[in-house]
Write a protein that holds these residues in place. Structure first.
Motif: not given
Length: 201
Positions: A38, A44, A47
Motif C-alpha cells: 500500500s 489507503d 478504503k
C-alpha cells in the motif's frame, strides 16, 4: 475454476459453493498482496472496495460476508476488512452471515426478473428441488433488507422489468457508483435508499 463448464442446474450445489469459496480465496490473496504494497502503490489500505458482476458479484459478496461460514472460515482472511461493495446482479449464500462486525456500505443493481441470479431469495438459476444444482441464494432485495435491519448504508437500484442484463448495464452508471462511494465510504453518510430504474434511464 469453472471456465467453459456449466454453472447451471446440472452443476452440483457443492461444486457451486466450492467455486464461491475458491473465488473468495483468490480475492483475499490479491487483497493481501495489495495491502503489503500500500505504501509503494500509494493507496489507503482502509478504503478497498470490492466490485463484481454476475459470478463476480457472487464472488465479492461471499468474500465480504461469509468468513464465518463453515465452508469459508479456513480462508486467509487475516485482518482484511473491506470499505464497501458494489454488486451487479449478484447474490450470496446467506444474509444471516452479514452482521454488525462485517457490515459495509453496499450498492446493489439488479433486475427483478433475473432468471439466473435471484433478486430475492430463490434457487440459483431457479433450479428445481432435487436437481444437482439446486442451491438457495439471496439476492439484492434480501441483502438490502438485511442492511436496513443492521442500519448500514445501502442503495438498491432495481428494474421491475429487468433481467440478467443488469450484470452489464451498470458499467454505464459510473456516476451512480462514484457518488455512492463518495457519500458512504469517503464521507461516512448513512444512505438507505431503493430506486426503481430502467435500462435506458
Amino acid at each position: 475454476l469453472r471456465k467453459g463448464k456449466s454453472f447451471g442446474c446440472d452443476c452440483p450445489a457443492k461444486v457451486k459453493i466450492n467455486t464461491f469459496r475458491e473465488a473468495a480465496r483468490d480475492i483475499l490473496i490479491a487483497t493481501a498482496f495489495l495491502l503489503e504494497r500500500s505504501n509503494e502503490l500509494k493507496f489507503d489500505p482502509g478504503k478497498i472496495i470490492l466490485v463484481g458482476s454476475s459470478a463476480g458479484a457472487e464472488a465479492v459478496l461471499n468474500t465480504a460476508f461469509m468468513q464465518y461460514h463453515h465452508d469459508f472460515k479456513e480462508l486467509p482472511y487475516k485482518n482484511i476488512k473491506y470499505a464497501g461493495l458494489v454488486s451487479f446482479a449478484g447474490a450470496l449464500l446467506d444474509v444471516n452471515y452479514i452482521t454488525d462486525d462485517n457490515k459495509i456500505p453496499i450498492l446493489l443493481f439488479h433486475g427483478e426478473k433475473d432468471n439466473l441470479v435471484p433478486f430475492t431469495t430463490a434457487p440459483h438459476h431457479y433450479c428445481a428441488p432435487g436437481t444437482p444444482g439446486y442451491l438457495i441464494l439471496e439476492g439484492a432485495k434480501t441483502i438490502a433488507d438485511r442492511m436496513r435491519e443492521l442500519n448500514e448504508s445501502y442503495q438498491l437500484m432495481y428494474d421491475p422489468d429487468g433481467n440478467h442484463d443488469w450484470a452489464n448495464i451498470p458499467y454505464a452508471r459510473v456516476e451512480t457508483v462514484s457518488e455512492f462511494i463518495r457519500a458512504t465510504v469517503l464521507e461516512g453518510q448513512n444512505i438507505q435508499s431503493r430506486i426503481s430504474t430502467k435500462s435506458k434511464d
